[in-house]
Design an enzyme around this catalytic site. Structure first.
Site, PDB file in Angstrom:
ATOM      1  N   THR A  49       0.967  -1.150   0.144  1.00  0.00           N
ATOM      2  CA  THR A  49      -0.133  -0.086  -0.120  1.00  0.00           C
ATOM      3  C   THR A  49       0.961   1.468  -0.007  1.00  0.00           C
ATOM      4  O   THR A  49       2.089   1.221   0.424  1.00  0.00           O
ATOM      5  CB  THR A  49      -0.988   0.138   1.087  1.00  0.00           C
ATOM      6  OG1 THR A  49       0.036   0.247   2.432  1.00  0.00           O
ATOM      7  CG2 THR A  49      -1.801  -1.101   1.377  1.00  0.00           C
TER       8      THR A  49
ATOM      9  N   GLU B 115      -6.243  -3.028  -0.255  1.00  0.00           N
ATOM     10  CA  GLU B 115      -6.629  -3.912   0.774  1.00  0.00           C
ATOM     11  C   GLU B 115      -7.965  -4.605   0.234  1.00  0.00           C
ATOM     12  O   GLU B 115      -8.242  -5.724   0.910  1.00  0.00           O
ATOM     13  CB  GLU B 115      -6.856  -3.317   2.022  1.00  0.00           C
ATOM     14  CG  GLU B 115      -5.526  -2.868   2.508  1.00  0.00           C
ATOM     15  CD  GLU B 115      -5.232  -1.707   2.316  1.00  0.00           C
ATOM     16  OE1 GLU B 115      -5.740  -1.008   1.312  1.00  0.00           O
ATOM     17  OE2 GLU B 115      -4.236  -0.772   3.153  1.00  0.00           O
TER      18      GLU B 115
ATOM     19  N   LYS C  24     -13.356  19.745   9.756  1.00  0.00           N
ATOM     20  CA  LYS C  24     -14.280  19.946  10.928  1.00  0.00           C
ATOM     21  C   LYS C  24     -14.637  21.388  11.129  1.00  0.00           C
ATOM     22  O   LYS C  24     -13.621  21.953  11.843  1.00  0.00           O
ATOM     23  CB  LYS C  24     -13.698  19.306  12.210  1.00  0.00           C
ATOM     24  CG  LYS C  24     -14.351  17.758  12.258  1.00  0.00           C
ATOM     25  CD  LYS C  24     -14.957  17.438  13.673  1.00  0.00           C
ATOM     26  CE  LYS C  24     -15.632  16.098  13.645  1.00  0.00           C
ATOM     27  NZ  LYS C  24     -15.270  15.156  14.532  1.00  0.00           N
TER      28      LYS C  24
ATOM     29  N   TRP D   3     -18.956  18.667   9.647  1.00  0.00           N
ATOM     30  CA  TRP D   3     -18.024  18.091   8.724  1.00  0.00           C
ATOM     31  C   TRP D   3     -18.269  18.768   7.482  1.00  0.00           C
ATOM     32  O   TRP D   3     -19.316  18.913   6.909  1.00  0.00           O
ATOM     33  CB  TRP D   3     -18.078  16.626   8.533  1.00  0.00           C
ATOM     34  CG  TRP D   3     -17.581  15.817   9.828  1.00  0.00           C
ATOM     35  CD1 TRP D   3     -17.393  16.503  10.937  1.00  0.00           C
ATOM     36  CD2 TRP D   3     -17.524  14.634   9.854  1.00  0.00           C
ATOM     37  NE1 TRP D   3     -16.867  15.387  11.658  1.00  0.00           N
ATOM     38  CE2 TRP D   3     -16.952  14.146  11.080  1.00  0.00           C
ATOM     39  CE3 TRP D   3     -17.824  13.453   9.044  1.00  0.00           C
ATOM     40  CZ2 TRP D   3     -16.670  12.959  11.688  1.00  0.00           C
ATOM     41  CZ3 TRP D   3     -17.224  12.183   9.418  1.00  0.00           C
ATOM     42  CH2 TRP D   3     -16.852  11.942  10.592  1.00  0.00           C
TER      43      TRP D   3
HETATM   44  P1  AMP Z   1      -5.249   2.543  -2.702  1.00  0.00           P
HETATM   45  O1  AMP Z   1      -5.104   1.483  -1.910  1.00  0.00           O
HETATM   46  O2  AMP Z   1      -3.816   3.068  -3.047  1.00  0.00           O
HETATM   47  O3  AMP Z   1      -5.858   2.269  -4.278  1.00  0.00           O
HETATM   48  O4  AMP Z   1      -6.103   3.574  -2.306  1.00  0.00           O
HETATM   49  C1  AMP Z   1      -7.483   3.518  -1.801  1.00  0.00           C
HETATM   50  C2  AMP Z   1      -8.049   4.803  -1.250  1.00  0.00           C
HETATM   51  O5  AMP Z   1      -8.385   5.653  -2.441  1.00  0.00           O
HETATM   52  C3  AMP Z   1      -9.449   4.640  -0.735  1.00  0.00           C
HETATM   53  O6  AMP Z   1      -9.465   4.146   0.211  1.00  0.00           O
HETATM   54  C4  AMP Z   1     -10.236   5.881  -1.262  1.00  0.00           C
HETATM   55  O7  AMP Z   1      -9.757   6.883  -0.013  1.00  0.00           O
HETATM   56  C5  AMP Z   1      -9.457   6.637  -2.588  1.00  0.00           C
HETATM   57  N1  AMP Z   1     -10.498   6.092  -3.549  1.00  0.00           N
HETATM   58  C6  AMP Z   1     -10.640   5.208  -4.455  1.00  0.00           C
HETATM   59  N2  AMP Z   1     -11.512   5.347  -5.048  1.00  0.00           N
HETATM   60  C7  AMP Z   1     -12.178   6.443  -4.982  1.00  0.00           C
HETATM   61  C8  AMP Z   1     -13.304   7.083  -5.762  1.00  0.00           C
HETATM   62  N3  AMP Z   1     -13.962   6.640  -6.543  1.00  0.00           N
HETATM   63  N4  AMP Z   1     -13.649   8.132  -4.799  1.00  0.00           N
HETATM   64  C9  AMP Z   1     -12.845   8.585  -3.865  1.00  0.00           C
HETATM   65  N5  AMP Z   1     -11.764   8.157  -3.427  1.00  0.00           N
HETATM   66  C10 AMP Z   1     -11.386   6.870  -3.792  1.00  0.00           C
END
Ligand code: AMP
Length: 541
Positions: free
Chosen positions: A186, A331, A439, A444
């Protein structure tokens, strides 16, 4: 009493076997690092995947040993997906956009034995190889005659020489479907990266689910272009779902600029594409001034960060392309939700449909989700109440590789770190990462909402909203904005643009014009970096 159906493990090798047997002549087209276009078929890919498996056997690699890649989306990477996992080893896709120190760290942490890399990353490998203590074979993904004489990397071989001497016949082993198949670290912004370790079972189930009509809707009639990288969460599973459905695959290689992507879509009659918003922004940025249109593209999945409404509207209204907004994470293999309308929404006016399309979507069967408050109490699905989004399911992480960070689960659920609402129809909408939410006076404010309005302004290329400390309200939002080249907009004009589009108290207090917004290795805005850059910023009195 047990059922009496055949007990056949769900293995990744089964996917490529299926594609070879039922879609042998379907094309896989790749733009190569060399710049030319390579084309062959699933049959060819299957044979060469077996050569990879034989090459790994010849090295004496054991079951579950890790084979790493630093590679773009292309046919050789695709062969490694199947040859490595199919033979029982674990494919470790490394994100080349990470810092070299981080790459060395994760290669050692994963105990990679082999590293296969595209020639674009030769300087990177030259910089880190001395620190990668477990790698015993480096393979350059090129022809033998493209390998420079003295790279300084001991024992470096070309991929074609490495697999070239191997037979294309191989008996894929059968083993427990829960065995590890691939891993992805990650892009965690704090502490060391942690790896999600996928299994054959989770990957195959995810491939089935991803192909469903209300998910990616992939079929043997599609030509799919995964612009989303194979080095980040397995290109959202498309290399697996494509084999499962027999869709034609089109790989963009390193050329992710608008012009190259547009040309590939048109030349290969792509019907379906998947990527993060920044890539599509470059594509639309190329097409609009030139008055270009798509002749075959019908649908595109956009996820990884929130898809701005202006982008959904542009694809739909100007180009007749349906945008499927998706949400997921490393994840989660990664798919969690996809936004497709239900039958009852079909007759809604366009503006109402658009409100739904902006959401990240509803759960795919296999992903259960809920929102909870700070005490872990489940919150209502009313489309208004915000809470921490928790998920569970057979392709959701249970624990990180080597148990790093302890158990991430809370009562069996994985806390995503996202804050969301869920409406009565089950459509989830992300409002923020929990650490980015603003906040203000006990209420929010969604930084995503603030950003979406800014990027709807014709002069704005990119926007990032952060909270800054405020003596009365605790925090107030400000928005950092990158202007489009040659475009002009003033602070006052932009603040005026917010009026009527959001509640008054949700309008940012200030606009800060910047040259660029820091972007991390997976293409997401790095708000931690932005906050650092703006640490001396003071709100206007
Ligand atoms: P990653 O593990 O690097 O793919 O990042 C995952 C994170 O990307 C998620 O927990 C979200 O915070 C963000 N994310 C993924 N898809 C979206 C989406 N369509 N809209 C907003 N945030 C997203």
């Amino acid at each position: 009493m047990l059922g009496l159906m055949q007990d056949q493990p769900l293995l990744i090798s089964g996917l490529i076997d299926f594609a070879e047997r039922h879609h042998a002549d379907v094309e896989i087209v790749s733009r190569r690092v060399e710049g030319d276009i390579h084309r062959y078929t699933y049959k060819d890919a299957a044979g060469r995947s077996r050569q990879v498996a034989n090459a790994l056997d010849a090295m004496g690699l054991q079951f579950s040993d890790r084979v790493a890649t630093l590679a773009w989306n292309g046919y050789r990477h695709f062969e490694l997906y199947y040859g490595v996992s199919g033979s029982g080893r674990v494919l470790h896709t490394i994100n080349p956009r990470l810092h070299p120190d981080q790459i060395a760290w994760i290669a050692n942490h994963a105990e990679d034995q082999v590293l296969c890399f595209d020639m674009s990353f030769l300087p990177l490998v030259q910089a880190v190889h001395a620190r990668c203590s477990t790698i015993r074979q480096y393979v350059a993904l090129c022809d033998a005659d493209k390998l420079p004489a003295d790279t300084g990397i001991p024992g470096l071989v070309s991929y074609e020489a490495w697999i070239g001497q191997q037979p294309s016949s191989y008996h894929w082993p059968s083993f427990d479907e829960n065995s590890a198949s691939s891993m992805c670290y990650t892009s965690g912004t704090t502490g060391n990266p942690k790896a999600a370790l996928y299994s054959h079972r989770s990957t195959t189930l995810h491939a089935y689910a991803a192909a469903l009509p209300d998910v990616m809707s992939l079929s043997a009639r599609d030509a799919v272009l995964p612009v989303v990288p194979m080095f980040h969460v397995n290109a959202w599973g498309i290399p697996y779902s494509a084999s499962l459905t027999g869709a034609k695959l089109v790989f963009p290689g390193p050329a992710l600029d608008g012009k190259s992507i547009y040309e590939l879509i048109e030349a290969e009659k792509v019907t379906y594409a998947a990527g993060v918003p920044t890539v599509w922004q470059m594509l639309l940025g190329h097409m609009k001034p030139a008055g270009l249109k798509f002749s075959t593209l019908k649908r595109t999945v956009i996820g990884g960060s929130a898809c701005p409404p202006a982008m959904i509207a542009a694809f739909n209204d100007d180009y007749g392309v349906e945008v499927l907004h998706a949400w997921g994470m490393t994840e989660m293999s990664p798919l969690g939700t996809l936004c497709t309308l239900k039958n009852k929404h079909q007759s809604l006016p366009d503006a109402e449909k658009m409100k739904i399309r902006l959401k990240q979507g509803r759960s795919i069967f296999g992903v259960d989700m809920k929102i909870v408050d700070a005490e872990g109490v489940e919150l209502p699905w009313d489309g208004k109440t915000y809470g921490d989004l928790h998920v569970r399911g057979p392709w959701v992480v249970r624990e990180y590789f080597k148990g790093e960070g302890g158990s991430p689960l809370v009562n069996g659920w994985f806390p995503t770190g996202d804050v969301a609402t869920i409406d009565a129809d089950g459509f989830m909408q992300i409002t923020d990462r929990s650490k980015d939410v603003i906040k203000s006076g006990g209420e929010w404010i969604s930084s995503i909402d603030v950003e979406n309005i800014a990027v709807a302004h014709p002069a704005v290329a990119m926007a990032a909203c952060i909270g800054v400390a405020h003596p009365k309200w605790d925090e107030r939002p400000i928005v950092a904005v990158v202007k489009k080249p040659g475009a002009e907009v003033t602070r006052e004009e932009l603040l005026k643009f917010y009026e009527g589009k959001t509640a008054k108290w949700q309008i940012p207090d200030d606009v800060v014009f910047v040259d660029a917004i820091p972007i991390g290795a997976t293409g997401k805005m790095l708000k931690t970096k932005l906050r650092e850059l703006l640490k001396d910023y003071k709100l206007p009195a």
